[in-house]
Design an enzyme around this catalytic site. Sequence first.
Site, short mmCIF file in Angstrom:
data_model
loop_
_atom_site.label_atom_id
_atom_site.label_comp_id
_atom_site.label_asym_id
_atom_site.label_seq_id
_atom_site.Cartn_x
_atom_site.Cartn_y
_atom_site.Cartn_z
N HIS A 130 0.85 -1.21 0.00
CA HIS A 130 0.00 0.00 0.00
C HIS A 130 0.88 1.24 0.00
O HIS A 130 2.06 1.20 0.34
CB HIS A 130 -0.92 0.03 1.23
CG HIS A 130 -2.08 -0.92 1.12
ND1 HIS A 130 -1.99 -2.24 1.49
CD2 HIS A 130 -3.35 -0.73 0.67
CE1 HIS A 130 -3.17 -2.83 1.28
NE2 HIS A 130 -4.01 -1.93 0.79
N LYS A 134 -0.65 4.95 4.62
CA LYS A 134 -1.51 4.00 5.33
C LYS A 134 -1.11 3.88 6.80
O LYS A 134 0.06 3.69 7.12
CB LYS A 134 -1.48 2.63 4.64
CG LYS A 134 -2.48 1.65 5.23
CD LYS A 134 -2.79 0.52 4.27
CE LYS A 134 -3.75 -0.50 4.88
NZ LYS A 134 -5.05 0.06 5.26
N1 LIG Z 1 -12.70 -1.12 2.92
C1 LIG Z 1 -12.17 -0.63 1.79
O1 LIG Z 1 -12.56 -0.99 0.65
C2 LIG Z 1 -11.10 0.40 1.90
C3 LIG Z 1 -10.71 0.82 3.14
N2 LIG Z 1 -9.84 1.85 3.27
C4 LIG Z 1 -9.64 2.31 4.63
O2 LIG Z 1 -10.39 3.51 4.79
C5 LIG Z 1 -9.74 4.38 5.70
C6 LIG Z 1 -9.56 5.74 5.06
O3 LIG Z 1 -8.69 5.63 3.97
P1 LIG Z 1 -8.21 6.93 3.15
O4 LIG Z 1 -9.37 7.72 2.71
O5 LIG Z 1 -7.23 6.43 2.16
O6 LIG Z 1 -7.43 7.73 4.30
P2 LIG Z 1 -7.23 9.30 4.43
O7 LIG Z 1 -6.18 9.49 5.48
O8 LIG Z 1 -7.01 9.89 3.08
O9 LIG Z 1 -8.63 9.83 4.98
C7 LIG Z 1 -9.08 9.64 6.30
C8 LIG Z 1 -9.80 10.90 6.70
O10 LIG Z 1 -10.43 10.72 7.96
C9 LIG Z 1 -10.35 11.95 8.62
N3 LIG Z 1 -10.66 11.87 10.04
C10 LIG Z 1 -9.82 11.99 11.11
N4 LIG Z 1 -10.52 11.88 12.27
C11 LIG Z 1 -11.84 11.74 11.91
C12 LIG Z 1 -13.05 11.62 12.64
N5 LIG Z 1 -13.08 11.64 14.00
N6 LIG Z 1 -14.20 11.46 11.97
C13 LIG Z 1 -14.21 11.47 10.60
N7 LIG Z 1 -13.09 11.60 9.87
C14 LIG Z 1 -11.91 11.73 10.51
C15 LIG Z 1 -8.97 12.45 8.31
O11 LIG Z 1 -8.87 13.84 8.55
P3 LIG Z 1 -7.46 14.50 8.98
O12 LIG Z 1 -6.56 14.26 7.81
O13 LIG Z 1 -7.82 15.92 9.22
O14 LIG Z 1 -7.01 13.75 10.22
C16 LIG Z 1 -8.87 12.10 6.83
O15 LIG Z 1 -9.35 13.14 6.00
C17 LIG Z 1 -8.47 3.67 6.12
O16 LIG Z 1 -8.71 2.96 7.32
C18 LIG Z 1 -8.23 2.67 4.99
O17 LIG Z 1 -7.51 1.53 5.40
C19 LIG Z 1 -9.29 2.47 2.20
C20 LIG Z 1 -9.59 2.07 0.94
C21 LIG Z 1 -10.53 0.98 0.68
O1 LIG Z 2 -5.61 2.03 3.24
C1 LIG Z 2 -5.91 1.72 2.07
O2 LIG Z 2 -5.64 2.45 1.10
C2 LIG Z 2 -6.65 0.46 1.85
N1 LIG Z 2 -7.10 -0.16 2.89
C3 LIG Z 2 -7.89 -1.35 2.89
C4 LIG Z 2 -7.19 -2.42 3.69
O3 LIG Z 2 -6.59 -2.12 4.74
O4 LIG Z 2 -7.28 -3.58 3.30
C5 LIG Z 2 -8.36 -1.74 1.54
C6 LIG Z 2 -7.49 -1.39 0.39
O5 LIG Z 2 -6.50 -2.36 0.23
C7 LIG Z 2 -6.92 0.01 0.47
#
Ligand SMILES: NC(=O)C1=CN([C@@H]2O[C@H](COP(=O)(O)OP(=O)(O)OC[C@H]3O[C@@H](n4cnc5c(N)ncnc54)[C@H](OP(=O)(O)O)[C@@H]3O)[C@@H](O)[C@H]2O)C=CC1
Ligand SMILES: O=C(O)C1=N[C@H](C(=O)O)C[C@H](O)C1
Length: 233
Positions: A130, A134
Site C-alpha cells: 500500500h 496507510k
Molecule cells: N474497505 C475498503 O474498501 C477500503 C478501506 N480503506 C480504509 O479507509 C480508511 C480511510 O482511507 P483513506 O481515505 O485512504 O485515508 P485518508 O487518510 O485519506 O482519509 C481519512 C480521513 O479521515 C479523517 N478523520 C480523522 N478523524 C476523523 C473523525 N473523527 N471522523 C471522521 N473523519 C476523521 C482524516 O482527517 P485528517 O486528515 O484531518 O485527520 C482524513 O481526512 C483507512 O482505514 C483505509 O484503510 C481504504 C480504501 C478501501
Molecule cells: O488504506 C488503504 O488504502 C486500503 N485499505 C484497505 C485495507 O486495509 O485492506 C483496503 C485497500 O486495500 C486500500
Amino acid sequence: MKIALLGYGKMGQTIEKIALERGHEIVIKTNEEEGYDINQADVAIDFSVPKAAFFNIAKCLKLGVPVISGTTGWLDNYEHAIKLCKENNGAFIYASNFSLGVNIFFELNKHLAKMMSQLKQYHVSIEEIHHTEKLDAPSGTAITLAEGIISQHDEYNKWLLNQNKKQTIPITAKRIANVPGTHSIEYKSNTDTINITHTAHTREGFALGAVVAAEWILGKTGVFSMKDVLNIG
Ligand SMILES: NC(=O)C1=CN([C@@H]2O[C@H](COP(=O)(O)OP(=O)(O)OC[C@H]3O[C@@H](n4cnc5c(N)ncnc54)[C@H](OP(=O)(O)O)[C@@H]3O)[C@@H](O)[C@H]2O)C=CC1
Ligand SMILES: O=C(O)C1=N[C@H](C(=O)O)C[C@H](O)C1
C-alpha cells in the site's frame, strides 16, 4: 439518497464523485467527530481513521442511521459494534475491502486454501503493498485473506506480521508511494510456487462498492457483509 461522508480524505472524496455520478446527494462531509446532525442523512459512509471509526459507527447506530464502514484497524471493537446494531435495531456493514474484484478474490482464496489443505508440502504466505500514508499494518484485506485460509486449511490457526512460525500464516506489509492496494497469496514448495494476486489500479473500485452497499442497505435492519450485497459465495 442523502449520504453523510464520515471521513473526507482520499476515499471520502472518491466516494463523493461516484455517489454524485449515481444521482445521490452528499449532505455531510466531515473529518471531525462532531459538529454535524447525522439525522440529515439517509445513510452514513465511514472511511475515516482507526481511532475514530468505532465512535462514528456507534453514533450512527444509536441515532438510527444505517452505516457502511470501510475503515480498517479498529476491529478490536467489531463485536461491540454488532451488539450496538442489534440493540438499536440498526443496519451495519463493515468490509475490509468493498471492491467487487477483491470480494471475488476472497472466494477464490478460500477455494484454493481448501484444495491446498491436502498438500502439506506447500507453505502459504501473504504479501500486501500500500501507499506510504496507510496508518495500519497489515491491511484489513490481508487479515480477511488470512482468516479465509484459516477457515479452510487445517494446518494454520493464526497469522503474524513479518514472522514465520509453525501453523502460522506470515503476512508481509510493504509501503510504496501511491500504491492503491495489492494483495498476493503464495503457496511455495521445494519444487514450485502457486501465486494469486489482486491489484487495485485506482480507488474507484472500493468507492463504487461502498456506494452500492449504501444503496442496498436502505430499508434493511441487521449486520451484513459484502457477500450479502453482491450475492456471491
Ligand atoms: N474497505 C475498503 O474498501 C477500503 C478501506 N480503506 C480504509 O479507509 C480508511 C480511510 O482511507 P483513506 O481515505 O485512504 O485515508 P485518508 O487518510 O485519506 O482519509 C481519512 C480521513 O479521515 C479523517 N478523520 C480523522 N478523524 C476523523 C473523525 N473523527 N471522523 C471522521 N473523519 C476523521 C482524516 O482527517 P485528517 O486528515 O484531518 O485527520 C482524513 O481526512 C483507512 O482505514 C483505509 O484503510 C481504504 C480504501 C478501501
Ligand atoms: O488504506 C488503504 O488504502 C486500503 N485499505 C484497505 C485495507 O486495509 O485492506 C483496503 C485497500 O486495500 C486500500
